[in-house]
Motif scaffolding. Structure first.
Motif, mmCIF file in Angstrom:
data_model
loop_
_atom_site.group_PDB
_atom_site.id
_atom_site.type_symbol
_atom_site.label_atom_id
_atom_site.label_comp_id
_atom_site.label_asym_id
_atom_site.label_seq_id
_atom_site.Cartn_x
_atom_site.Cartn_y
_atom_site.Cartn_z
ATOM 1 N N UNK A 70 14.114 -70.891 -44.418
ATOM 2 C CA UNK A 70 12.801 -70.591 -44.987
ATOM 3 C C UNK A 70 11.868 -69.925 -44.004
ATOM 4 N N UNK A 71 12.426 -69.102 -43.122
ATOM 5 C CA UNK A 71 11.627 -68.402 -42.124
ATOM 6 C C UNK A 71 11.901 -66.905 -42.188
ATOM 7 N N UNK A 72 10.909 -66.128 -41.816
ATOM 8 C CA UNK A 72 11.067 -64.676 -41.768
ATOM 9 C C UNK A 72 11.810 -64.296 -40.488
ATOM 10 N N UNK A 73 12.654 -63.278 -40.553
ATOM 11 C CA UNK A 73 13.359 -62.852 -39.335
ATOM 12 C C UNK A 73 12.415 -62.585 -38.163
ATOM 13 N N UNK A 74 11.270 -61.972 -38.418
ATOM 14 C CA UNK A 74 10.335 -61.650 -37.336
ATOM 15 C C UNK A 74 9.748 -62.899 -36.688
ATOM 16 N N UNK A 75 9.861 -64.049 -37.339
ATOM 17 C CA UNK A 75 9.346 -65.309 -36.802
ATOM 18 C C UNK A 75 10.457 -66.168 -36.201
ATOM 19 N N UNK A 76 11.633 -65.587 -36.041
ATOM 20 C CA UNK A 76 12.813 -66.355 -35.659
ATOM 21 C C UNK A 76 13.342 -65.914 -34.300
ATOM 22 N N UNK A 77 13.782 -66.885 -33.526
ATOM 23 C CA UNK A 77 14.416 -66.632 -32.241
ATOM 24 C C UNK A 77 15.876 -67.052 -32.336
#
Length: 121
Positions: A70-77
């Motif tokens: 439930x996270x956007x790729x740009x917010x993911x590490x």
């Protein structure tokens, strides 16, 4: 054998509400391995390449993990250990950190850098 800093790092991230997932190219389900070491309860999403008929660096795997978390790729590490395969996360729009090579199983791997990159240090 997990790295010595794996459990404390995962626990710290979870305590800050960070959603954690595994994206793996191994040919078996990693849940039992994580459970055997008491790490499975930290992970919310398991994406195994064999279940999706593709392998890293295919962006499909990273996008699937982001959807499950439930996270956007740009917010993911994405944290990995293989530059070519795990670096594929960057082409999927994720930030990617490739761990330095050379740590023996059970040793410290330098996962404190992940806490800094995630803003949870």
């Amino acid at each position: 054998m997990p790295y010595a800093d794996a459990e404390p790092t995962l626990a710290r991230l979870r305590s800050h509400g960070v959603a954690l997932g595994v994206v793996s190219d191994v040919g078996w389900d990693l849940r039992a391995t994580f459970a055997r070491h008491g790490l499975d309860h930290h992970v919310s999403s398991w994406v195994h390449s064999y279940e999706h008929h593709t392998e890293k660096p295919d962006p499909l795997l990273f996008h699937h993990a982001c959807r499950e978390l439930g996270v956007a790729p740009a917010e993911t590490l994405m944290v990995g250990d293989h530059p070519a395969k795990d670096g594929g996360a960057a082409s999927a729009g994720l930030r990617a950190y490739v761990l330095p090579a050379g740590a023996a199983p059970g040793a410290h791997r330098g996962l404190d850098a992940v806490l800094r990159l995630a803003g949870r240090d």
